[in-house]
Design an enzyme around this catalytic site. Structure first.
Site: not given
Lengths: 390, 274
Positions: B35, B37, B105
């Site tokens: 992915c 991260d 994030c």
């Protein structure tokens, strides 16, 4: 802070000689080359000279040179011209690793009913020539294959591929944006029908490109308007930039040897030292014939944007094929086409050098990169002290 | 280049609490290499239920590292109850905001927190809930719906920014659109004002009187409300309007538009003849 620029496949510094050559055309010599009087007519003569300089680096005839606004325009023009003049042929052959100017256009064309075959590459980025040969059909209007890859520097055997296309009566276009000035090109002795150049990749300014169209090739203009470029590309000439490009081509021809000796030696040193000092790193496309200035190195278990931003703290400029820097959520299509594993693809950095880079700069980069990689690996849950990926 | 706030840059360059808590009793691992991260959050929770220490390890871009750093700062000293309430938006706010394309994030940080808290409670790692919608990034319908609900997302692009879903091959875009519509439908009734039939008729009459009649009367016409059945508004025209060929146009365009705007968005105006 000094900028250490190692992103020359993205764009290049305008050469001093080039700037000097173009400046008068932005100040005193602003005449329109199409005008009847001497003030304009003289400019037309300068454009003619620039066309000759440009043709020379390609081994082409000046009348085969069409000045455009950029490499992307040249690529678009070439493919659309082939389709418009190719009677009812509905098939395009290209590769999986093309620049977006070709790749995205071809994707769009599939929506209009065209069939596109993207030839795969192997893990070193080499074109699958067997698949290429099989893909050529009587319905194929054009082949468009890049000469050298912008991300990895891997060189495709375009001259051989062009001959195979010609043998079957198929037009052949190549995006040579990264190749011009780095590898010798002699179009008079090749089967290439169309070729794209971009000025800003060889020390001319942004906003100028070239499409070479072999004499006798059926052509349909993309930009319709005035009689400029012999009716093949309307629009008042970008005089200063054309002059600049001519000068840049002349310079590039003179510097080709330096690119393949000095620049190549610097690239090799950078690559060798980074691989030696940093475990779990590798060169993408390293086993292939490559441009002398480019190296694409993957550092396992870390992410490219983080690397670039830490490099930026030292003024070092380079690119990455990671998802975060590609503007999408997936890593570079080139690295994916090569089957580079995710552990490596996200942590790729492309260094692309030019004749303006020095050994001191390379040494500085060799000094700064290993601690950056170590620091990010320290943060990464995928990295273990003993250098093993879990 | 992404436009990061100074706070994001600062946390990226000087991450707080990087590493692993040695005697951690709450561990959350989310994301994957594929992915792009991943985050491992380790917490030390005291017997009294306070987060004494928090550390992170991140594989990811600058904002992923900064988000994880911010998360650990937010968590330290909090009780478990307080920690449960930390949202992804709080992580982003702590950093002075994130570029919209990078909101995922902060979502990753929130997911790691949830995983660590359930790990502390001794719950088995969550089985995958729901069906995978985005094959490229392995995102389920449950995760997408949650992100839509919690962050009031209204487009595929926003969903991609927050969850990554739809950021690859794009074949799931239609499904994501359906999920957005589904969540919006769930939420819609609660937000709509209650409107009784009597109140509706009264408002229609008032609106006709105030907004519509004056302009019709100027041209020698008039309008009369005959009945309201559900959302059907039955009207009759008088005077000049009744013989005017443009009256149908007047009714649909002017009356219906005005009533929909002022009274109820689903009203349909119908002209009745006598």
């Amino acid at each position: 802070m000094k900028t250490i620029y190692m992103d020359n496949n993205a764009t290049t510094q305008v050469a001093t000689e080039v700037l000097e050559a173009m400046l008068p055309f932005l100040t005193d010599r602003y005449g329109n080359p199409s005008s009847a009087y001497l003030f304009g007519g003289q400019v037309a003569r300068n454009i003619r000279d620039a066309r000759e300089q440009t043709a020379a680096i390609l081994g082409a005839f000046p009348e085969e040179i069409i000045f455009t606004s950029c490499g992307s325009e040249s690529d678009n023009t070439a493919i659309m011209s082939a389709l418009n003049t190719g009677k009812d042929k509905m098939h395009i052959v290209t590769s999986r690793v093309e620049h977006p100017a070709v790749k995205v256009l071809c994707n769009e064309l599939t929506k209009q009913g065209y069939r596109v075959t993207e030839i795969p590459v192997d893990k070193e980025g080499r074109l699958d020539m067997d698949r290429y040969k099989e893909s050529l059909t009587p319905d194929t209007a054009i082949v468009s294959l890049m000469w050298a890859n912008n991300e990895t520097g891997v060189i495709f055997p375009v001259e051989r591929a062009a001959q195979m296309a010609r043998d079957r009566g198929i037009l052949f276009h190549t995006d040579a944006v990264q190749a011009v000035g780095k590898i010798p090109i002699d179009l008079q002795n090749s089967a290439i029908d169309m070729l794209s150049i971009s000025g800003h990749k060889l020390h001319a300014p942004k906003g100028i490109g070239v499409l070479y169209v072999r004499k006798g090739t059926k052509f349909s203009p993309f930009l319709i308007g005035g009689h400029q470029e012999r009716g093949r590309r309307g629009g008042t000439e970008n005089t200063a930039s054309i002059i600049a490009l001519g000068k840049a081509c002349e310079l590039a021809a003179n510097r080709m040897e330096e690119e393949n000796t000095k620049v190549k030696a610097l690239r090799d040193k950078l690559e060798r030292e980074l691989l030696r000092q940093i475990p779990n790193s590798r060169v993408n496309g390293g086993g292939s014939e490559r441009l002398p200035n480019t190296t694409n190195i993957s550092f396992e278990s870390i992410e490219g944007e983080s690397i670039l931003l830490l490099m930026d703290e030292f003024g070092i400029c380079a690119s990455s094929g990671s998802a975060c820097t590609s503007g999408s959520l997936q890593p570079s299509h080139v690295l994916r086409a090569m089957g580079v594993p995710f552990t490596m693809a996200h942590g790729s950095v492309r260094f692309s050098l030019s004749v303006y880079n020095t050994e001191d700069e390379v040494d500085f980069v060799i000094d700064k990169i290993p601690p950056i990689i170590a620091r990010l690996r320290e943060l990464s849950p995928f990295w273990r002290q003993e250098g093993q990926v879990c | 280049m992404w436009e990061y706030t100074d706070k994001v840059k600062e946390h990226f360059l000087n991450p707080r609490n990087a590493g692993e808590v040695e005697d951690a009793n709450a561990v959350g691992e989310v994301g994957s290499m594929a992915c792009g991260d991943a985050l491992k959050l380790t917490l030390k929770v005291t017997d009294e239920g306070t987060i004494e220490d928090a550390k992170f390890q991140t594989f990811g871009c600058a904002s992923a590292i900064a988000s994880a750093s911010a998360l650990t700062e937010l968590l330290k000293g909090k009780s478990l109850k307080e920690a449960e309430k930390v949202t992804n938006q709080e992580i982003a706010d702590y950093l002075g905001g994130l570029p919209k394309e990078k909101m995922h994030c902060s979502v990753l940080g929130h997911q790691a927190l949830e995983a660590a808290l359930s790990n502390y409670k001794g719950e088995a790692p969550k089985e995958q809930e729901g069906e995978i919608v985005c094959e490229c990034f392995g995102v389920t319908d449950v995760e997408i719906e949650k992100a839509i609900r919690e962050n009031s997302l209204s487009s595929v692009e926003e969903v991609t920014n927050y969850t990554k879903a739809g950021g690859g091959c794009e074949t799931c875009h239609d499904t994501i659109r359906e999920l957005i519509a589904k969540v919006r439908d769930e939420e819609a009734p609660a937000k709509r004002p209650k409107l009784s039939n009597i109140r509706k008729i009264k408002m229609i009459e008032e609106t006709l009187e105030r907004e519509i009649r004056p302009s019709l009367q100027q041209d020698g016409g008039d309008i009369e409300l005959i009945d309201v059945i559900g959302n059907r508004v039955l009207v009759a025209t008088r005077g000049a309007c009744a013989v005017c060929k443009a009256s149908e146009l007047t009714l649909t365009h002017l009356v219906e538009k005005t009533l929909r705007e002022m009274v109820w968005p689903e009203l349909v105006v119908e002209e009745v003849t006598e």
